[in-house]
Motif scaffolding. Structure first.
Motif, PDB file in Angstrom:
ATOM      1  N   ALA A  45       0.837  -1.202   0.000  1.00  0.00           N
ATOM      2  CA  ALA A  45       0.000   0.000   0.000  1.00  0.00           C
ATOM      3  C   ALA A  45       0.871   1.251   0.000  1.00  0.00           C
ATOM      4  CB  ALA A  45      -0.929  -0.006   1.211  1.00  0.00           C
ATOM      5  N   GLY A  46       0.310   2.334  -0.502  1.00  0.00           N
ATOM      6  CA  GLY A  46       1.076   3.563  -0.646  1.00  0.00           C
ATOM      7  C   GLY A  46       1.674   4.071   0.644  1.00  0.00           C
ATOM      8  N   SER A  47       0.902   4.032   1.741  1.00  0.00           N
ATOM      9  CA  SER A  47       1.401   4.556   3.015  1.00  0.00           C
ATOM     10  C   SER A  47       2.584   3.744   3.533  1.00  0.00           C
ATOM     11  CB  SER A  47       0.279   4.570   4.056  1.00  0.00           C
ATOM     12  OG  SER A  47      -0.246   3.263   4.239  1.00  0.00           O
ATOM     13  N   SER A  48       2.523   2.417   3.403  1.00  0.00           N
ATOM     14  CA  SER A  48       3.630   1.581   3.855  1.00  0.00           C
ATOM     15  C   SER A  48       4.849   1.733   2.958  1.00  0.00           C
ATOM     16  CB  SER A  48       3.199   0.110   3.896  1.00  0.00           C
ATOM     17  OG  SER A  48       2.265  -0.120   4.926  1.00  0.00           O
ATOM     18  N   MET A  49       4.618   1.850   1.655  1.00  0.00           N
ATOM     19  CA  MET A  49       5.737   2.055   0.735  1.00  0.00           C
ATOM     20  C   MET A  49       6.467   3.347   1.067  1.00  0.00           C
ATOM     21  SD  MET A  49       5.721  -0.443  -1.683  1.00  0.00           S
ATOM     22  CE  MET A  49       6.201   0.227  -3.254  1.00  0.00           C
TER      23      MET A  49
ATOM     24  N   ARG B  19      -0.080   4.365  10.856  1.00  0.00           N
ATOM     25  CA  ARG B  19      -0.689   3.745   9.687  1.00  0.00           C
ATOM     26  C   ARG B  19      -2.083   3.289  10.081  1.00  0.00           C
ATOM     27  NH1 ARG B  19       3.136   0.866  11.321  1.00  0.00           N
ATOM     28  NH2 ARG B  19       1.657  -0.795  11.649  1.00  0.00           N
ATOM     29  N   ASP B  20      -3.052   3.562   9.267  1.00  0.00           N
ATOM     30  CA  ASP B  20      -4.397   3.076   9.563  1.00  0.00           C
ATOM     31  C   ASP B  20      -4.616   1.804   8.764  1.00  0.00           C
ATOM     32  OD1 ASP B  20      -7.685   4.642   9.703  1.00  0.00           O
ATOM     33  OD2 ASP B  20      -6.982   2.677  10.271  1.00  0.00           O
TER      34      ASP B  20
ATOM     35  N   GLN C 179      -6.988   1.759   5.468  1.00  0.00           N
ATOM     36  CA  GLN C 179      -6.308   2.043   4.209  1.00  0.00           C
ATOM     37  C   GLN C 179      -6.735   1.062   3.132  1.00  0.00           C
ATOM     38  OE1 GLN C 179      -2.104   1.608   4.563  1.00  0.00           O
ATOM     39  NE2 GLN C 179      -2.200  -0.532   5.052  1.00  0.00           N
ATOM     40  N   ARG C 180      -6.721   1.501   1.916  1.00  0.00           N
ATOM     41  CA  ARG C 180      -7.017   0.611   0.815  1.00  0.00           C
ATOM     42  C   ARG C 180      -5.729  -0.064   0.367  1.00  0.00           C
ATOM     43  NH1 ARG C 180     -11.204   3.996  -3.074  1.00  0.00           N
ATOM     44  NH2 ARG C 180     -12.794   4.312  -1.488  1.00  0.00           N
ATOM     45  N   PHE C 181      -5.767  -1.372   0.313  1.00  0.00           N
ATOM     46  CA  PHE C 181      -4.574  -2.110  -0.055  1.00  0.00           C
ATOM     47  C   PHE C 181      -4.467  -2.092  -1.588  1.00  0.00           C
ATOM     48  CE2 PHE C 181      -4.011  -2.857   4.097  1.00  0.00           C
ATOM     49  CZ  PHE C 181      -4.701  -3.885   4.696  1.00  0.00           C
ATOM     50  N   VAL C 182      -3.650  -1.194  -2.065  1.00  0.00           N
ATOM     51  CA  VAL C 182      -3.460  -1.104  -3.505  1.00  0.00           C
ATOM     52  C   VAL C 182      -2.076  -1.603  -3.854  1.00  0.00           C
ATOM     53  CG1 VAL C 182      -5.050   0.814  -3.830  1.00  0.00           C
ATOM     54  CG2 VAL C 182      -2.701   1.304  -3.257  1.00  0.00           C
ATOM     55  N   SER C 183      -1.941  -2.295  -4.941  1.00  0.00           N
ATOM     56  CA  SER C 183      -0.641  -2.825  -5.340  1.00  0.00           C
ATOM     57  C   SER C 183      -0.069  -1.977  -6.465  1.00  0.00           C
ATOM     58  CB  SER C 183      -0.778  -4.270  -5.827  1.00  0.00           C
ATOM     59  OG  SER C 183      -1.675  -4.341  -6.903  1.00  0.00           O
ATOM     60  N   ARG C 184       1.244  -2.035  -6.553  1.00  0.00           N
ATOM     61  CA  ARG C 184       1.911  -1.287  -7.615  1.00  0.00           C
ATOM     62  C   ARG C 184       1.941  -2.097  -8.889  1.00  0.00           C
ATOM     63  NH1 ARG C 184       7.307   1.529  -5.387  1.00  0.00           N
ATOM     64  NH2 ARG C 184       7.560   1.648  -7.595  1.00  0.00           N
TER      65      ARG C 184
END
Length: 408
Positions: free
Chosen positions: A93-97, A398-399, A403-408
Motif C-alpha cells: 500500500a502507498g502509506s507503507s511504501m 498507519r491506519d 487504508q485501501r490495499f493497492v498494489s503497484r
C-alpha cells in the motif's frame, strides 16, 4: 487486494497474486507429492544507494536487511495464510511504501530491504484440505505433511480426508533444535507413537518442507521472521518468541529485551496479544521447532503469531465467518508491517495512552467537581481526544484497518 483471493485460495491463485504485486518467484524445494515449494521476494532500496541486482539473493555487506514471512507450516491453518497475504498487501500500500522508503533514506546503515514470503510451506496438506472441503465438506482435517508413517492405516486409505486426520510428520517438530527431547514421549506416547499428529520424523530436516525452510534461510539470510499460525479455540492471540524447548536455555539480556520490546510494539493495540515464550504465554513446550532453530542457529529475530480463531477451529466456514476472518487478518497484518519498520530502525512503540488517559480523566473529573460541574463539555472533548490518540498509537502512523490495499 488480498480480499479478492477468498479464505481458501488455490496454490495457483496465490502464486499469481504475488507475481502481480511485483514479487520474484524462487523455488526452494519440492514437496513429497512433487509440488514446487516457492518463496516470493521483493526488494526495496533507498534512492541514494547503488542499484542492487535482484539476482543477488543477499547483497554483500551490512547495509541490507531481510524479513521472512511464513504460513501454512501446518496445512489446516488458512487464517495464517490469510494474515500473511494481508501483510504482503499492506506492505504494498502507498502509506507503507512511503514509510519504508523514508526509513531507508533516513538510515545511515541500511540501504536495501528484501521482503520474502513463503506462503504455503505444507502445500500438499493444504491442497488435500481444499479438495476435501470441495468434495466432502470437510474443514481442514490434515495438519501434518503427507509422509505415510502410521502402520495401522490401510495403504488405500492413507492420506484420505476426512477419514484420516493426521498420520504424517509435523514440520514444526522437524528441526535440529533439541530434536526429540523429553516432550516427544509426552506428545507421542506408545503404542500409537507412529500415528501421532506431532511426530517429529526420524531425523532433523528429514522432510522436504523443513529442508525448503532451511534453503530459504540459507539463500536469503533473514534478519527477522514471523510465522503465522492459528489456534483451534477462541481466546487471546499469542505472539511467541524463543525458546519453545523443554530444555532450559538462557537468552542474553540484550536479545530478550529486543524480543519483549518488539513483541509489545507489534501488538495492534494494548491487550490484543499475549506476548512471551511458549511456556510463559501458553504453558506449553515443544522440541525441534523452527522458532528455536532460527534463533539459536541462525541468529534470526523470529516470532510466531498464534492467531485466535473466530469459529473455535483452525479452518472456519467462509459463509459464516468470512468477514470476521478478513477483519482479524488485517489486524494481524499490522504486526508484520511493524516488524518490517522495526528492522529498518523505527523506534519501538508502547501502548502508553491507557494509563496516561486514566490519570488525565481523573484530574479533569476532580476539576469539574471542584468547579461545580461546569466542565462536563471539556471532559467530553478530552475523552474524544484521548480516544483519537489511542487509535493513532495503535496503528503507529498507519491506519491498517482503513487504508485501501493497492498494489503497484
Amino acid at each position: 487486494a488480498a480480499d479478492t483471493l477468498g479464505l481458501g485460495p488455490s496454490v495457483k491463485e496465490v502464486e499469481r497474486w504475488f507475481l502481480d504485486l511485483g514479487y520474484e518467484r524462487t523455488v526452494v524445494g519440492e514437496s513429497l507429492q512433487g509440488r514446487d515449494l516457492a518463496v516470493f521476494r521483493r526488494r526495496f532500496t533507498d534512492a541514494s544507494s547503488p542499484s542492487t541486482a535482484m539476482d543477488s539473493p543477499h547483497p554483500a555487506g551490512d547495509h541490507h536487511r531481510t524479513v521472512l514471512f511464513q504460513s501454512l507450516v501446518h496445512g489446516n491453518e488458512p487464517l495464517g495464510l490469510l494474515a500473511l497475504l494481508h501483510t504482503a498487501s499492506a506492505l504494498s500500500a502507498g502509506s507503507s511504501m512511503h514509510r519504508m522508503k523514508s526509513l531507508l533514506q533516513s538510515s545511515e546503515n541500511i540501504h536495501s530491504l528484501d521482503l520474502v514470503f513463503f506462503p504455503m510451506v505444507n502445500v500438499d496438506a493444504y491442497q488435500l484440505n481444499l479438495d476435501a472441503l470441495a468434495n466432502k465438506g470437510a474443514f481442514g482435517c490434515r495438519r501434518t505433511n503427507m509422509r505415510a508413517i502410521c502402520p495401522s492405516i490401510p495403504e488405500d486409505e492413507a492420506g484420505t480426508c476426512p477419514f484420516i486426520p493426521d498420520q504424517g510428520i509435523d514440520i514444526n517438530r522437524n528441526f535440529p533444535a533439541d530434536f526429540k527431547s523429553s516432550d516427544f514421549e509426552v506428545e507421542c506416547p506408545l503404542p500409537t507413537r507412529e500415528c501421532c499428529s506431532a511426530h517429529p520424523g526420524d531425523t532433523p530436516f528429514s522432510e522436504p518442507e523443513s529442508q525448503a525452510i532451511q534453503e530459504a534461510v540459507a539463500k536469503f539470510q533473514p534478519d527477522a521472521a514471523i510465522s503465522f499460525h492459528s489456534q483451534d479455540f477462541e481466546k487471546t492471540s499469542i505472539l511467541l518468541y524463543p525458546f519453545a524447548s523443554p530444555i532450559d536455555h538462557a537468552m542474553n539480556d540484550q536479545d530478550l529485551k529486543r524480543f519483549q520490546t518488539w513483541g509489545r510494539s507489534m501488538e495492534p493495540r494494548k491487550g490484543v496479544y499475549s506476548v512471551g515464550d511458549p511456556f510463559g504465554a501458553l504453558g506449553y513446550r515443544a522440541s525441534g521447532t523452527c522458532l528455536d532453530w532460527m534463533y539459536a542457529s541462525k541468529n534470526v529475530t523470529v516470532f510466531v503469531l498464534e492467531s485466535a480463531s473466530p469459529c473455535g477451529n483452525r479452518w472456519c466456514d467462509e459463509k459464516k465467518y468470512g468477514r470476521r476472518m478478513r477483519t482479524t487478518a488485517r489486524m494481524y497484518a499490522s504486526s508484520g508491517v511493524t516488524l518490517v519498520e522495526l528492522v529498518l530502525g523505527a523506534p519501538a512503540r508502547t501502548h502508553y495512552w491507557s494509563g496516561t488517559a486514566a490519570l488525565i480523566v481523573v484530574a479533569v473529573i476532580l476539576g469539574a467537581w471542584l468547579s461545580g460541574g461546569r466542565c462536563h463539555l471539556l471532559l467530553l472533548r478530552l475523552i474524544r481526544y484521548i480516544q483519537g490518540k489511542q487509535d493513532l498509537s495503535a496503528t503507529s502512523g498507519r491506519d491498517i484497518e482503513m487504508q485501501r490495499f493497492v498494489s503497484r
